[in-house]
Each structure stands twice: as C-alpha cells, then as structure tokens.
Write a protein that holds these residues in place. Structure first.
Motif: not given
Lengths: 344, 292, 435
Positions: A191-193, A196, A56
């Motif tokens: 990439x997503x978070x 987290x 990302x």
C-alpha cells in the motif's frame, strides 16, 4: 499481562457477550432483523477492508463475491435438492466459490493499479450481473428462490443472527491476526509503495491475490447467508452497484486500514440507512444522506477510530512528549507511561 | 446480413459520438485532478434537465440553449470542486474523492427528484425524430448534429490544451503536479477551472443524451459505469482517446446486438477487461507517473 | 517500531465499546417499539380491537429509487381507498390508518419494513409493495407472520411459485395475470380474414419476468397461425441505449410489433427509433408503458401515441360507476386529467377493496380467516372488475382487455375483445408518426 491489555481483553469479552445476548434481551424480530443486516455489513466491510484498506487497492467489485455466494447457495440447494437446515451445510461451498472466482478476477485486475483497478472491478461487476441475467442456470431475470424454512416468525431471525455474528467475529479476528502478521505487513508495504516493496522481496501478486481471495471468500459466505435469510436472489439485488459504495463508506467512516474501523462504520451506517429509508420523507432523505457523507468525509477524513484515538492520546499525554524524539539525548522518557503508549 | 452490419456500424459511430460528449469531460477531470468523478452520470442528467427547462418554459432551441447551460454548468463545476474536492488530501484521497463525488451525486439526484418529480422526460425538437436518407440508411439528424458537436468540442478542447497558456498549465499539471507547482503554476486554480470545463462539456452531452433517450433522476447510475469504462479504455486524460474509445465500444456493442442484445453489454465490459490486460494504460494513455 | 497508522489505545477502545452499546440502545429506543418480549405464535394478532380504535394497515412502497414513479401512484391509490372507506364509516366501524414505509426499491429494505410493520407496529392487515422483485421476499415475510398478502403489482410467475406461497398460499394478486395479457390481441389477429392478416411480426422483449411470458406466448400462438417471426430477441432492461435493437426491428419491417416493455422509457425509445427509421408497424402493442396515461403521452407526444396498444385490466374510461368515481377523486386530489390516470392507482385501490370485502365477510381482522375466505372461490368486485383467486393467488376472473390511444392521442379507449361492452372500433393501422 499489563493493565492495558487486561482492560482491552475485558472490553472485548464484554462486547462479545453483549452481542451474543442481544437477541435474548431485544428479542423482538425487528431488532434481530437490524442485527442480521448490520452484521452482514460488519463482516463484509471488514473483509473488504482486509483487502482494500490494507493493500490500498480500492475495489468496487466486491458485490461480485456477495452475489456469487448467494447464487452458489441457491443453485446448489436447488440442484442437489437440499432443504431446511441442511442448507446451512452448503455455506462452505459458497465461500469456496468466492475464493475460486477471486483467483482469475485477481489475476486480471491486480495487474493494474489505482483508477484502472477500480474501473476493472466495476467492469467485472457488470459482467457478473449481466451473466446472472443471461444464463438459465441462474434463473435469468427471475432469479433463484431459497428453500422454505417453516420456522416461527418470532424466532426465525435468531439462527441467522448467530451465524452472521459468527461470520463477523471470525472476520474481525482474522483481520486482527492479519494486521499483526508478516502477511499484513507485506500488504501495508504494498500500500505504501508497491515498487519499493517488490524491490524488498515482497511477492506482490501473491500477497495481493491471497488477500483478495480471502476477502472474496468471506464476502461470498456472507452473501449466501443473506440470500437464505431474504429467501430470494435476483440479478439486480445480488449485484447491486450501490453495495460497494456503501461498504467503502463504512470502512472509510470508521477508519480505512484499521481493524475496528469498518466495524464501527457498519454499525453506524447500516442501521441508520435502514431506519432513515423506511421513514424517508420523499427525497429529502437522499439529500440528507449525501450531506452526511460529505460531512463525514470532510470532517473526519481519516475515519472515526484513528481520529478518536489520536484525540484521546492527545488528551492523556497533554504537556508531555508522546513520542520520544529522535534527537533526544536522554534515552529514557520522563514518564514510562507515554513510552508504553508510543510503543503500541 | 451485410446491411445489418453497416447499420450497426453507423449506429455505433453515431451513438459513440453521444457518449464521447459525455465522456470527454470525465477524462479531462481524471487527467488533471486524478479523481474518479462518480457524479458525472448525474451531471449528464442535470444538463438534460436544464436543457429541458429552457426548451419547455422559454422555448429555446436545444442547441441554442447550450449557450446558457454550458456556462451554468461550468459555474456549478467550479463551485463543487472548490467546496468539496479541493479540501481532500492525504493518502486516502482516492476513496475520499469516490465518496465525496458519490455524496454530491446523491444530493443532486435528491434535488432533481424534488424539483422535477420521478416522471420520465425527453427533449424534443424537429431534428430529434427526423432523419436524412443516405445510401439506403436513415441517419437521424440529432445523432449527426450530436456527432458534429462532439467533434467540435474535441477540437475546441484540443485548441484549449495545445494553443493556450492555460492549456499548457493543464498539461503540465497532468504530467506531474508537483513539478508544475514548482514551475509556478497555480495548480489549485488549474484544477478548479478544469473541473468546471469538464462539467461544462457534460452539459452538451446531457442535452444530446436527453434528446435521444428519455430520462429521470435515476438514470445517472447506468451511465457512469459505461463512461468510466470508455475513458479507461481510451486512456485517462486523453480526449481523443475518449472519442475513439466511445466509437469503438458502441460499435462493438451494436454489432453484438445483431446477434444477441443481452450479450452486447457483456462484450462491452469484457472488451474493456481484455484491452486493459494487454495494454493497461488504454489506447492512448500515458504511463502513470510514479509517486502520484 | 512505531507503526504508521495509530494503534487503538485502550481508552479509545473502551470508548468504542461504549459507543457501540449506546448506538444499539439508541436504535432500540428510537424505533417505535412496544415491549421487548417476543410476539406470540405464527398466527397474526387476531383480536378485534374495540370499535373506537383505529386499525392500521401496513405497506412498503417504492417512494424513492428505481420504481418510484409507480410506487408513488400506488401510495395515491392506497390513500384514496383509505379516505373512501373512512368516509363511509371505516372497516367494521374502525377508522383505517395507513402506515406506509419507503423501501427505495430494495429487497433488503422491503424485508426490514414488513418485519417492522408486523413486529413493531403490529399492523392488523398488510398490503403489498410494487413490482414482482419486491413482492416475492415480502410475501415470504408475510407468510411467516401469518398475514394475508393482497397485492396488485406482483404478477410474475416467481411470485406465485415462491416456496413460501406454495407452502402457505397467502399471496393474492388482484390484477390481471400477465400470461393472459396478450390473448385478446392474438384472438383479434385470428379473427382477421387470411387476406387481411399481417404476415410478419417482431417480438423484442426486455429481460424481465413480467414482460417476457406474455410476449413469448403471443409469439407461439401467432406463429402457429402462420405469422412469420422476423425478429425475436431479449434485450437488457437497463440498457441506456435501445437504439440498436430498435433499429434492427425497424430493418425487419415487421407488420406487427409486440414489445415486451415494463416502463415508458423503453416504449418511447423504440417509438423514437422507428420514427427516425421511417418505419411504422401496422400494429404496435407494448406490454406496459402506454398504460401510464399522461406520463406516456408527454414523453412520446400525443400524435405519436395514437394507435399504440397496451393490454391491461383497467383504464380511466372504464364504464363502471366505482371506477369513474375513483378517476374523478384522483383528479380532484392530485391534479391532471382523467386520461392521465395511471393504472397503478386502480390496482392499488382494488387491493384495498378486496381486503375490505374479506374483512366484511369474515367479520373481523383475523388473517387466517381472511386467507381461507379469499381461497374459497368467492368472486369479489373491484374497480378493475371481478376478482377470484385460484389456489396460488392468481386472479382468474379478471378479463384481459386491450386498450388503444385514439383520436390523435387524446383518448385512451378499450378496443379488444371486440364486441364486448365498452369496446370501440380498433384502429386497424397505426397512423404515421407525427412530429
């Protein structure tokens, strides 16, 4: 092996065979030339995607690696007096240079996110371009020449074709392996978070840096091959600001984050661009190109591969639930085929 | 030597004003729409060409002509945002906006080439080549006027942002788009108008740029990278930051020019990298909001 | 676990494979192709076509991109030449057809274009592209295929010293070698009595292999003469703002400014900064820019152009009937006025002329014979003057001239070498800036 897997493997083998036999069937250098440049971009787009698509972090500075690989090969060949086919032996050096540059580059750039990251990659890109102009060991504005290859015109392109094919296939295989691996999972988690993911124990900097270095090494390798093919490198062509934008477009068009997406994108865009530019009628081609980009982004926002995949899946599972819903009390789906599809 | 340094500092401040005019619009767009507008460079050139046409055909003074070009570019900005930027959603929004703005830049560049050809142009007026003699230095009027215009526009934008209801909506959207929408702000409208304002301000930047440099449709690419560096340094969304960063970068560059011009631009970008390592949000940037 | 991004279903995969294959087939079909068998050996197509068939000459030019202004001028020059040749019956009776591809100022594209021209279109002869950056890789392709590479815009040392040219000697630059450019100017300074000779000089140079060598040579010579160097720096070529280096030159108050420029914007920026700083050098010569005719004067203003000097091998007022005819033809076909014709046009036209003479002398279109003919120390004619190639393809018969805008920017005259036919009196001091 299931029927699906057999079909897939056969398809892959057929594709590979077609690619290998391409110069034999289309032996006119015009075609192999298109082949060489297209495969260069297939490899680069795939390498770029392994880093930017998976993590990302959109990089607009991969030209740094491309140009550095080119210069590394040229300078090494010049200073170590390597000529002829021996120059190909220096290719791993170019890849190593790419990886080595990626480390400080990544350590600086990967500390920031999103837009700031993009701009840092642009800034580093310009720093490299300007250094190429300023240093004498890079030849300054005159650049570096490749050693002369006294080969016949009719077959000159073929070794380059096979080398770029090897690079491209290798990179695609690498991308596929990464995607299936824990490393790839970590990248996608980032990439997503990212925060987290960090919280879940992913060593974000190490993972990002590793992907960046791998991506950089392959890009540098391909850059070196490109330089040897073109026989010359100069700062504005080695570090071309539009290079990264083209790569982004290719990866995006095919499907960011998929394995075959950037391949398809490069296969469509690079030959298209080469042909369209040559036969351009003034600036209509630029307007056309821009309009095409717009259409691509607006109509196929997720990329061709994912969109096509979804469309086909919708076709094949018409009328049946493709995904067993969470609330379904009956554990087995009415038909085993859709469940298999969903599991992939 | 001292004289050269003073000259470099004045040069840096004056030219920084010109770049501020071009960068302010970009940072505003960034701050509110959260996108990199690669077309900004070509927008500057478009503004320069519009000013050129007004001056060449209708003999309207460059600054007066802004009364026409600024609203015109506002409309162009709103249309582009509405047609091409608004539909972009989803996780890939960042790369999509990159590509879309690049596509728009290509199209505008192609249109400019077709309309005006590849030859260089430059805007001219009495104040472009004459200068005022101050303390042994010559300060060209166009740069002084341009700097004054930059200050005026920055002040006007501040007034817009901090004294009007619309400005409040803009600031709210900059802080947190979802919350702004929850509070009842029409963020789509805010986005469209902000993009329009960002492009409109660029018309002024284009005019001053076109008066101080000769340009052709290809001149946009160099600009955009410098503008991006400036706004990141100043902090995304910070208008005062864009002005401060422009002056800082250009002064630094001018100083290094005394020693070796080929390294001046490297220093420009290296300074950006260094500052960002120390302070990732730039001079006056806010901490990025999570989940945006 | 269902992954976030859709995996590629097998049928879509097959679809992709088909798509890939069809794309490659389409690419194969759509490009103008002959048979798919390989071309013969490294020597070019040497057969003479029957006298009624037209022969094609291929070139790649920068019709878009960085060099587009010059690329388009070159296109005009090649086209004018082709028209003139066909009006006289063609080359050895064959009509000349030009095939020009656009390379958008990109080396990758120029490589592709020439491979297309040689392997797919099978052009009989080739002309060069614009700029040394593109000429070097293009000439390597031409060497591979055995084509003579006659060009007018690749004058930097990198072109002649490239490995392919050193091996195959196929590059022929019809224009003035750049290192000789400033020689008439230096000689002029030498000719001045010591009391009148300027004492100080500034040498700002753009970072470009075309612009730097002549200026650096001039600096060496003038320093040896006793002219003090008060400024000598290289600045990046694409810098969006030349103000700071220009202000530094103005602050140095040099009496001579030798500017290593490659285009109009650079010269215009320096001129503007000088005017803002109320600084007028006594002598101001630029490596390129003032030779672009009206493209130059419309940007800087005619009054300011007065006194500006530029070295070149040609100018629109060149008193040869062939050159005058070319200028008239250009104006009638493309508009504008005589003084506005860029030297690019003459360079391109000369490329055609040299090729035509080689074809006539060798009696055919055999590139190998043309190459040896051009290397045989023969002197050819062109609208730019005499042409004779040394072993690396540089034109050592061309004479460098220096031109100056005079009469308030209305006329572009040859001024140096002084006393040579065609030279008028030089404006010894640049007039003050007008606005």
């Amino acid at each position: 092996m299931s029927k699906g897997q057999i079909l897939r493997v056969t398809g892959l083998v057929a594709l590979l065979a077609a690619a290998v036999l391409f110069p034999v069937v289309f032996s006119n250098p015009v075609y192999t030339n298109y082949g060489v440049y297209t495969l260069v971009f297939v490899a680069v787009a795939s390498a770029w995607n392994v880093f930017s698509g998976f993590s990302g972090y959109i990089s607009l500075g991969h030209a740094v690696f491309f140009g550095s690989g080119a210069y590394a090969l040229g300078i090494a060949a010049r200073d170590w007096h390597v000529t002829g086919v021996g120059v190909f032996g220096l290719l791993p050096l170019a890849a190593a240079v790419g990886a080595v540059i990626a480390v400080p580059f990544g350590l600086i750039a990967l500390r920031v996110r999103r837009h700031t990251f993009i701009v840092i990659t642009i800034a580093v890109f310009f720093i490299f371009q300007l250094m190429a102009y300023n240093f004498s060991f890079t030849g300054g504005s005159s650049g570096v020449d490749a050693p002369f290859l006294p080969w016949q015109a009719s077959t000159y392109n073929n070794p380059f074709y096979y080398i770029t094919l090897a690079c491209a296939v290798g990179m695609i295989a690498l991308a596929w392996l990464i995607r299936r691996s824990r490393f790839g999972l970590q990248l996608r988690a980032i990439r997503d978070d990212e925060d987290r993911a960090r919280g879940l124990g992913v060593h974000a900097m190490r993972v990002k840096l590793a992907a960046f270095a791998l991506s950089g090494a392959v890009t540098a390798l391909v850059g070196a091959v490109w330089f040897f093919y073109l026989t010359q490198v100069q700062p504005p062509s080695a570090f071309d600001p539009l290079f990264d934008l083209s790569v982004v477009l290719m990866a995006f068009l095919g499907g960011l984050g998929t394995v075959s997406g950037p391949v398809l994108g490069a296969l469509i865009i690079e030959p298209g661009q080469l042909w369209l530019t040559a036969n351009a009628n003034g600036y209509i081609s630029e307007i056309l190109l821009g309009a095409l980009f717009l259409v691509a982004v607006l109509l196929v926002p997720r990329g061709i591969i994912p969109t096509a995949g979804e469309y086909l899946r919708r076709l094949t599972t018409r009328g049946r639930a493709a995904i067993p819903t969470a609330s379904a009390t009956v554990p087995q789906a009415p038909d085993p085929a859709p469940a298999q599809e969903a599991q992939r | 030597m001292a004289r050269e340094i003073y000259q470099a500092i004045t040069d840096g401040i004056l030219v920084g004003g010109v770049y501020a005019l071009m960068a302010v619009g970009l940072t505003l767009i960034f701050g509110v729409l959260d996108i990199i507008n690669i077309a900004q460079g070509i927008m500057v050139i478009l503004g320069a060409y519009l000013s050129y046409e007004l001056a060449a055909r209708l003999h309207i003074d460059l600054f007066l002509g802004l009364l026409v070009t600024v609203p015109a570019m506002f409309v162009i900005g709103v249309v582009i945002q509405y047609a091409f930027i608004r539909p972009l959603r989803g996780r890939e929004r960042m790369s999509m906006t990159l590509l879309v703005s690049y596509a728009v830049a290509l199209i505008i560049e192609g249109i400019l080439y077709e309309t005006f050809g590849a030859d260089d142009r430059q805007l001219s007026a009495w104040y472009v080549t004459s200068s005022v003699h101050v303390f042994g230095f010559y300060l060209p009027y166009i740069y002084l006027f341009g700097f004054a215009l930059a200050l005026l526009l920055v002040a006007a934008l501040y007034a817009l942002l901090y004294r009007t209801g619309f400005g409040r909506s803009v600031r709210a959207t900059m802080q947190d788009e979802t919350a702004a929408r929850l509070v009842g702000i029409d963020t789509n409208r805010v986005a469209a108008i902000t993009f329009g304002v960002g492009v409109a301000v660029t018309a002024a930047g284009g005019m001053v740029y076109g008066a101080t440099n000769s340009f052709n449709p290809n001149s946009g690419y160099d600009l955009i990278s410098r503008l991006l560096a400036i706004i990141i340094l100043g902090g995304l969304g910070s208008i005062g930051g864009a002005l401060a960063a422009s002056i800082f970068m250009l002064t630094l560059e001018s100083l290094v020019d005394i020693w070796q011009p080929t390294w001046a631009i490297v220093v420009f970008y290296a300074a950006l990298v260094i500052v960002l390592v120390i302070r990732p949000t730039g001079f006056f940037g806010r901490q990025p909001v999570r989940a945006q | 676990m269902r992954p976030n991004l859709p995996w590629l279903p097998k049928r879509a995969f097959a679809l992709t494979g088909t798509a890939v294959l069809s794309v490659s087939v389409l690419a194969a079909c759509s490009s103008s192709s002959s048979s798919s068998t390989s071309t013969s050996t490294s020597t070019s197509s040497s057969s003479s076509p029957s006298s009624s068939t037209p022969i094609t000459i291929g070139a790649s030019l920068s019709l878009t991109g960085d060099f587009s202004a010059d690329g388009i001028n070159y296109e005009h020059g090649y086209e004018l030449w082709a028209n003139d040749v066909n009006a006289k019956g063609g080359l050895l009776g064959h009509k000349v057809v030009l095939k020009i591809l656009n390379d958008a100022s990109s080396p990758t594209q120029v490589d592709t274009n020439y491979q297309t021209l040689f392997s797919s279109d099978h052009v009989s002869l080739a002309f060069g592209p614009f700029s040394s950056l593109l000429t070097t890789p293009a000439s390597a392709v031409a060497a591979r295929y055995g084509y003579a590479f006659v060009e007018g815009a690749g004058g930097a040392p990198t072109v002649f010293n490239s490995p392919s040219n050193q091996a195959d000697h196929n590059v022929f630059d019809v224009s003035l070698p750049i290192k000789d450019e400033m020689v008439p100017f230096v000689n002029y300074i030498k000719s001045l009595p010591a009391s009148q000779r300027p004492k100080t000089a500034a040498y700002p140079m753009a970072d470009d292999p075309f612009a730097d060598p002549p200026v650096q040579l001039a600096q060496q010579e003038l320093q040896a003469l006793g002219v003090k160097t008060v400024y000598s720096k290289i600045f990046p070529e694409e810098v969006a703002d030349y103000k700071a280096p220009a202000d530094d030159v103005a602050a140095s108050k040099a009496q001579i400014v030798v500017l290593g420029s490659t285009d109009v914007p650079t010269v215009a920026a320096f001129m503007q900064a000088f005017e803002q700083q109320h600084y007028t050098p006594k002598l101001f010569i630029a490596a390129a820019g003032p030779d672009q005719g009206s493209a130059f004067t419309s940007v800087v203003g005619k009054g300011n152009a007065a006194g500006m000097m530029v070295p070149d091998g040609w100018y629109p007022g060149y008193a040869s009937s062939a050159s005058q005819a070319l200028v008239q033809e250009y104006v009638s076909k493309y508009g504008g006025n005589a003084a506005g014709v860029s030297s690019d046009v003459a360079e391109a036209y000369s490329v055609g002329q040299v090729m035509a003479q080689a074809v006539a002398a060798t009696g055919g279109f055999n590139n190998a014979k043309i190459i040896s003919y051009l290397h045989s120390d023969v002197t050819l004619t062109s609208v730019q003057g005499p042409v004779k190639f040394d072993s690396l393809g540089e034109n050592n018969a061309s004479a460098a001239f220096v031109f100056q805008w005079q009469n308030g920017g209305a006329v572009f005259n040859q001024v140096l070498p002084a006393g040579v036919s065609g030279s008028v009196a030089i404006l010894a001091t640049k007039p003050a800036w007008t606005s």
